[in-house]
Design an enzyme around this catalytic site. Structure first.
Site, short mmCIF file in Angstrom:
data_model
loop_
_atom_site.label_atom_id
_atom_site.label_comp_id
_atom_site.label_asym_id
_atom_site.label_seq_id
_atom_site.Cartn_x
_atom_site.Cartn_y
_atom_site.Cartn_z
N GLU A 111 0.84 -1.20 0.00
CA GLU A 111 0.00 0.00 0.00
C GLU A 111 0.87 1.25 0.00
O GLU A 111 1.85 1.35 0.73
CB GLU A 111 -0.88 -0.03 1.25
N LYS B 2 -9.03 3.09 -2.45
CA LYS B 2 -9.40 2.41 -1.21
C LYS B 2 -10.76 2.89 -0.72
O LYS B 2 -11.02 4.09 -0.61
CB LYS B 2 -8.32 2.68 -0.16
N CYS C 94 -5.71 -2.98 1.88
CA CYS C 94 -5.65 -3.07 3.33
C CYS C 94 -7.02 -3.17 4.00
O CYS C 94 -7.64 -4.23 3.97
CB CYS C 94 -4.83 -1.91 3.88
#
Length: 554
Positions: A43, A121, A157
């Site tokens: 990430e 994200k 994540c």
């Protein structure tokens, strides 16, 4: 057909976009030569994590954009290789009184020299050390791309801790989930991740490859330990912890199902992980910030002994300088034990008595003290003389001063501001005193970095701890027994238990009142303390934000 995936478990540096890009390029070329046609990087791999308010600077975002273009250009010759890189995307709409963010925590899929997909994200964590809603807005889309003949769903994540992002990827045709991560370490976190991702893989019926960052960044550490899971959640491979690694996962289609194979590093004990985290925290803080050596006060006590062992394991003996600074109250066995440990670890060692300075301070201040008896004032003077000496040696020789305080001391204020708190990094700031003793014994039984077996003299571990700032002093003169103290700190500070709940659990009311009062009243000291490696799920740092002026008692 088989797809080889390379998980690039990289140690990156915040803000070094060109350096990080070059690491990714080198990893891509090495992986391509080994037959990989999908490279996964962590990430925000372009800028590294946690970049904090650098994300607010337009020039930082522009440099990230340039670095992504560099990776695409320099890997254009790796035909049909998909490369996933993480980076911030967007801008702010700024006014005099308000700023509206249009920035996302994103990942781009590069292939044949161009960006073929971008994913933002969706789930932004805002707890513990995370502060992503300060910098980013949630993404709305889904990303499924082709790597070989396999459809890969991309998540970042926190997305994988929730049902919806993975389900949307599956519904869009994903056959495999690729999750890129920068998830800070605390003891036990790696296996919590594996268990949670096993649930996610099983719920979706899709195999999952988890890519994780490694390395230290200020107070946080990332341990790597990337892994691959089958669609039923079974572990199919695990990368080593606390080690940069190109970790390969082979994916083979068998009767309309995907089978994953990879090497599996052994499961590790919590003490193994804790030691490596403490070592990596020191090593990366020193090296990434350009320091050439460290210095610490070696008192003959347990805390400084453990810090020196960590420092030598992290940096090697030639980069560590220890100084024993005896006062009138320093026991002869403390000097003997400090000498013995310095000899065992073969570090540069000096002794400087602080008696002349201590007497000089008292002589100068006596007319102003008005005949009052000696108390903690004189104790603190000794600690501050030592701090001045260490800072002088730091300035003259370019050492970084390592402070030696532990979490129990920072919690209760059992440390001297501008004294033993002087320094640039606090290696055991998040290690309770009882755990300090455990890790000292562990280090004497293990030599993981081959810097010397049994480095800590046994007497340092077995004798009662003392600051040695007055005659016959022990820590328990001022504090409850450490087993009690640390149990209260852990419940109150780390887990937010209240006073009544602690008393109901069987702790003495006077101990609970004393410890919680000390935690509250010493916030001002912690605000002025050095950065230190975070190894629990809540440390005195990014995830502890309490006002100094505060009348509330829990």
């Amino acid at each position: 057909m088989t797809l080889r995936i390379c998980v690039a478990q990289l140690n990156l540096i915040v803000g070094d976009m060109q350096g990080n890009a070059q690491k990714i390029i080198e990893a891509a070329k090495a992986a391509y030569a080994q037959g990989a046609r999908l490279l996964l990087t962590p990430e925000l791999s372009i800028c590294a994590y946690i970049a904090e308010d650098l994300f607010l600077r337009p020039s930082f975002l522009a440099a990230c954009d340039d670095a992504v273009k560099t990776v695409a250009r320099e890997t254009a010759g790796l035909i049909d290789m998909a490369i996933v890189v993480g980076h911030p995307v967007g801008h702010d709409q700024r006014g005099k009184s308000i700023t509206v963010s249009h920035r996302t925590n994103s990942a781009s899929v590069l292939k044949n020299g161009r960006v073929i997909e971008n994913y933002a994200k969706r789930q932004l964590p805002n707890y513990q050390v995370f502060d992503e809603r300060r910098y980013f807005v949630p993404g709305q889309g889904t990303c499924v791309f082709q790597a070989g003949d396999i459809s890969v769903g991309l998540l970042i994540c926190e997305d994988a801790w929730f049902d919806e992002p993975a389900e949307l990827a599956r519904d869009a045709g994903a056959e495999l989930l690729a999750v890129i991560n920068a998830s800070p370490f605390h003891v036990g976190k790696g296996y919590e991740r594996e268990a949670m991702m096993a649930e996610r893989a099983h719920a979706c019926g899709l195999p999952l490859v988890y890519t994780h960052m490694v390395g230290g960044q200020d107070e946080v550490v990332f341990e790597g330990q990337s892994f691959a899971l089958a669609s039923d959640g079974a572990l199919m491979g695990r990368a080593p912890s606390f080690e940069e690694k190109l970790f390969y996962v082979d994916v083979e289609r068998k009767e309309n199902a995907l089978a994953l194979t990879a090497e599996t590093a052994r499961a590790r004990a919590p003490e193994d992980d804790l030691w490596d985290a403490l070592v990596m925290g020191v090593r990366d803080y020193i090296h990434k910030n350009g320091f050439k050596s460290v210095i610490l006060g070696l008192s003959g006590g347990i805390d400084s002994a453990l810090v020196m062992a960590i420092a030598v394991d992290a940096l090697g003996k030639d980069m560590v300088h220890a100084v024993m600074m005896p006062s009138p109250y320093t026991a002869s066995i403390s000097v003997e034990d400090a000498r013995e440990m310095a000899q065992r670890m073969d570090v540069k060692y000096d002794e400087i008595s602080i008696l002349p300075e201590f007497e000089g301070f008292k002589a100068s201040l006596t007319p102003l003290f008005g005949g009052k008896p000696e108390d903690s004032t004189e104790e603190n003077i000794q600690a501050r003389i030592r701090g001045v000496m260490l800072m002088a040696l730091s300035n003259k020789h370019g050492h970084l001063v390592l402070t030696t305080g532990n979490k129990s001391e920072y919690a209760t204020g059992y440390c001297t501001l501008y004294g033993d708190m002087c320094g640039g990094f606090a290696p055991i700031k998040d290690v309770l005193k009882t755990k300090v003793f455990e890790m000292a014994r562990w280090r004497n039984e293990h030599d993981p970095y081959k810097t010397g077996a049994n480095p800590i003299p046994e007497r340092i571990i077995t004798r009662p701890p003392s600051a040695e700032l007055r005659p016959e002093q022990t820590d328990q003169d001022s504090l409850p027994p450490y087993e009690v103290l640390d149990a209260i700190i852990e419940r109150y500070m780390e887990n937010d238990m209240g006073v009544a709940e602690l008393i109901a659990q069987g702790f003495k009311a006077e101990d609970v009142e004393k410890v919680t009062r000390l935690i509250k009243m010493n916030e001002y000291k912690r605000r002025q303390s050095a950065e230190g490696t975070r190894v629990t799920h809540r440390g005195f740092g990014k995830d502890w934000r309490y006002p100094i002026t505060n009348k509330f008692r829990a």
